[in-house]
Design an enzyme around this catalytic site. Structure first.
Site, PDB file in Angstrom:
ATOM      1  N   GLU A  51      29.783   7.052 -45.926  1.00 20.12           N
ATOM      2  CA  GLU A  51      30.026   7.066 -47.365  1.00 20.12           C
ATOM      3  C   GLU A  51      29.372   5.875 -48.058  1.00 20.12           C
ATOM      4  OE1 GLU A  51      34.007   8.376 -45.412  1.00 20.12           O
ATOM      5  OE2 GLU A  51      32.190   7.272 -44.858  1.00 20.12           O
ATOM      6  N   CYS A  74      38.118   6.712 -44.525  1.00 20.58           N
ATOM      7  CA  CYS A  74      39.130   5.792 -44.017  1.00 20.58           C
ATOM      8  C   CYS A  74      39.848   5.081 -45.157  1.00 20.58           C
ATOM      9  CB  CYS A  74      38.501   4.777 -43.063  1.00 20.58           C
ATOM     10  SG  CYS A  74      37.237   3.727 -43.818  1.00 20.58           S
ATOM     11  N   ARG A 183      24.682  11.160 -20.638  1.00 24.98           N
ATOM     12  CA  ARG A 183      24.943   9.751 -20.348  1.00 24.98           C
ATOM     13  C   ARG A 183      24.916   8.935 -21.646  1.00 24.98           C
ATOM     14  NH1 ARG A 183      21.918   7.884 -14.722  1.00 24.98           N
ATOM     15  NH2 ARG A 183      23.092   9.266 -13.327  1.00 24.98           N
ATOM     16  N   THR A 195      29.135   8.246  -3.536  1.00 26.79           N
ATOM     17  CA  THR A 195      27.872   8.486  -4.243  1.00 26.79           C
ATOM     18  C   THR A 195      27.041   7.211  -4.285  1.00 26.79           C
ATOM     19  OG1 THR A 195      28.813  10.258  -5.596  1.00 26.79           O
ATOM     20  CG2 THR A 195      26.874   9.132  -6.478  1.00 26.79           C
ATOM     21  N   ARG A 206      18.462   6.773 -19.126  1.00 30.48           N
ATOM     22  CA  ARG A 206      17.040   6.437 -19.111  1.00 30.48           C
ATOM     23  C   ARG A 206      16.279   6.990 -20.314  1.00 30.48           C
ATOM     24  NH1 ARG A 206      18.469   7.557 -13.841  1.00 30.48           N
ATOM     25  NH2 ARG A 206      17.666   9.686 -13.869  1.00 30.48           N
ATOM     26  N   THR A 221      38.691   3.188  -3.039  1.00 31.07           N
ATOM     27  CA  THR A 221      40.055   2.929  -2.569  1.00 31.07           C
ATOM     28  C   THR A 221      40.204   1.628  -1.787  1.00 31.07           C
ATOM     29  OG1 THR A 221      40.424   5.320  -2.445  1.00 31.07           O
ATOM     30  CG2 THR A 221      41.990   3.912  -1.274  1.00 31.07           C
ATOM     31  N   GLU A 290      30.196  12.230 -12.570  1.00 27.60           N
ATOM     32  CA  GLU A 290      29.033  12.761 -11.858  1.00 27.60           C
ATOM     33  C   GLU A 290      29.291  12.968 -10.360  1.00 27.60           C
ATOM     34  OE1 GLU A 290      25.234  11.200 -12.646  1.00 27.60           O
ATOM     35  OE2 GLU A 290      25.474  11.172 -14.815  1.00 27.60           O
ATOM     36  N   GLY A 292      31.142  12.249  -6.355  1.00 29.75           N
ATOM     37  CA  GLY A 292      30.769  13.478  -5.685  1.00 29.75           C
ATOM     38  C   GLY A 292      31.840  14.556  -5.699  1.00 29.75           C
ATOM     39  N   GLY A 297      36.871  17.262  -7.198  1.00 28.76           N
ATOM     40  CA  GLY A 297      38.058  17.973  -6.744  1.00 28.76           C
ATOM     41  C   GLY A 297      39.339  17.332  -7.240  1.00 28.76           C
TER      42      GLY A 297
END
Length: 361
Positions: A51, A74, A183, A195, A206, A221, A290, A292, A297
């Site tokens: 604005e 706002c 990204r 990974t 990039r 972990t 991304e 693994g 999962g």
């Protein structure tokens, strides 16, 4: 013409993608006597809002004009003064707003301020498009948690590598380049330590003209990450590691000396909801996962995702021991399996990109 001007404001807002951090994408158009006299977009966090740019461009023509804004102006002092106040002082007579801002600091107050000042306010023009434009920001404001996108590249039979771990490259250069845009538009990139060990990636965007690299988030972990990994040593972007009480304290100190932020959870295993809660507290609004396959999962099992983007190459890898897109415990009953709705199916070079979001029956 109302939708025409709002569509223009939405297109302007997109110019700020990947640059506004935790702020929403906003565009504004000032119209006087059927002529566009001012345009603007919020281009960078901490700098002038849409604005402000539009009204400054309009100058004296703002008096008695209309302004089209993709999100409620706002009403509070933050990095910049309130836009609702600027609109009132500029002499604008009508404000067209695509949608209200769910930010508790705004949440209708901007609209109330303008109405109390005698300005006519109309809401809901192209609201669905405005919602899609800021889905990450809106999700964060409504839930208090980051918007999570799961990304993976696989062969047509769902393998992300051969049984020997070779994954370079399954998809084409065109598909890999396409993935870079995400990204840029997410505040963080998340992977498991597996990974990092397998690929030693930089986990940076990039694309040219990137103003700020996403935070690199590693789930580890027992803090087994190699200390010479690129994400530790290259200093290109911030690196945050989530680990548990099983991590070696001396290694924590060494990694911290490299500038790595270590978050130690009090659980034996890393729980995805705990990670997302901490990321939200640290101001991270969006997470690009991304992999693994075990990490994917975990996110799927917990229902902690809002979107998936999978790239499939016309290749068949096969092999019982070749890793699949999603591993882990999986689901034991079909009634528990999340249902998705395809939102886009696009061919990129020889590959296919599937985009989907969770849905209900």
């Amino acid at each position: 013409m109302e939708e025409y001007y709002m569509k223009l404001a939405l297109d302007l807002a997109k110019q700020g993608e990947g640059q506004t951090e935790s702020n929403p994408l906003v565009g504004a158009v000032v119209v006087k006597d059927g002529q566009i006299v001012g345009m603007g977009a919020h281009l960078k966090y901490g700098e002038a809002h849409a604005e402000v740019h539009a009204i400054h461009m309009a100058g004296a023509h703002a008096e008695g004009a209309d302004i089209y804004v993709t999100l409620e102006p706002c009403s509070h002092y933050g990095k910049t003064p309130p836009c609702a106040e600027l609109i009132i002082n500029s002499g604008i007579k009508r404000v067209f707003v695509a949608m209200r801002d769910p930010n508790p600091l705004v949440a209708g107050r901007g609209i109330s301020m303008m109405k109390e000042a005698g300005i006519e306010v109309r809401e809901g023009i192209l609201a669905d498009q405005a919602e899609r434009l800021n889905e990450k920001f809106l999700h964060f404001m409504r839930t208090g948690l980051p918007y999570v996108t799961l990304k993976a590249a696989a062969s047509l039979d769902g393998k992300i590598a051969t049984s020997k771990g070779d994954s370079k490259w399954i998809t084409s250069e065109a598909a890999r380049q396409d993935a870079q845009q995400y990204r840029k538009t997410h505040q963080s990139i998340l992977v498991g330590v597996g990974t990092v060990k397998a690929d030693n990636p930089s986990l940076t965007c990039r694309l040219p003209n990137v103003t700020k690299q996403p935070v690199r988030v590693i789930l580890d972990t027992v803090l087994s990450i190699p200390e010479d990994a690129k994400v530790i040593c290259d200093q290109i972007a911030p690196t945050w590691i989530f680990t548990t009480a099983r991590a070696d304290e001396e290694k924590k100190k060494r990694l911290s000396a490299f500038g790595v932020n270590i978050f130690t959870l009090e659980t034996e295993r890393i729980q995805i909801p705990d990670v997302l809660k901490i990321l939200a507290e640290e101001g991270i609004m969006s997470v690009y996962v991304e992999g693994g396959s075990a990490v994917h999962g975990s996110f799927v099992k917990e229902g902690c995702f809002q979107e998936i983007i999978f790239y499939f190459a016309p290749k068949l890898i096969g092999g019982t021991h070749a890793p699949s897109l999603i591993s882990g415990e999986g689901f034991q009953s079909m009634k528990d399996v999340p249902l998705l709705q395809f939102t886009d199916i696009t061919q990129i070079g020889r590959d296919i990109k599937l985009t989907a979001k969770p849905t209900k029956e």
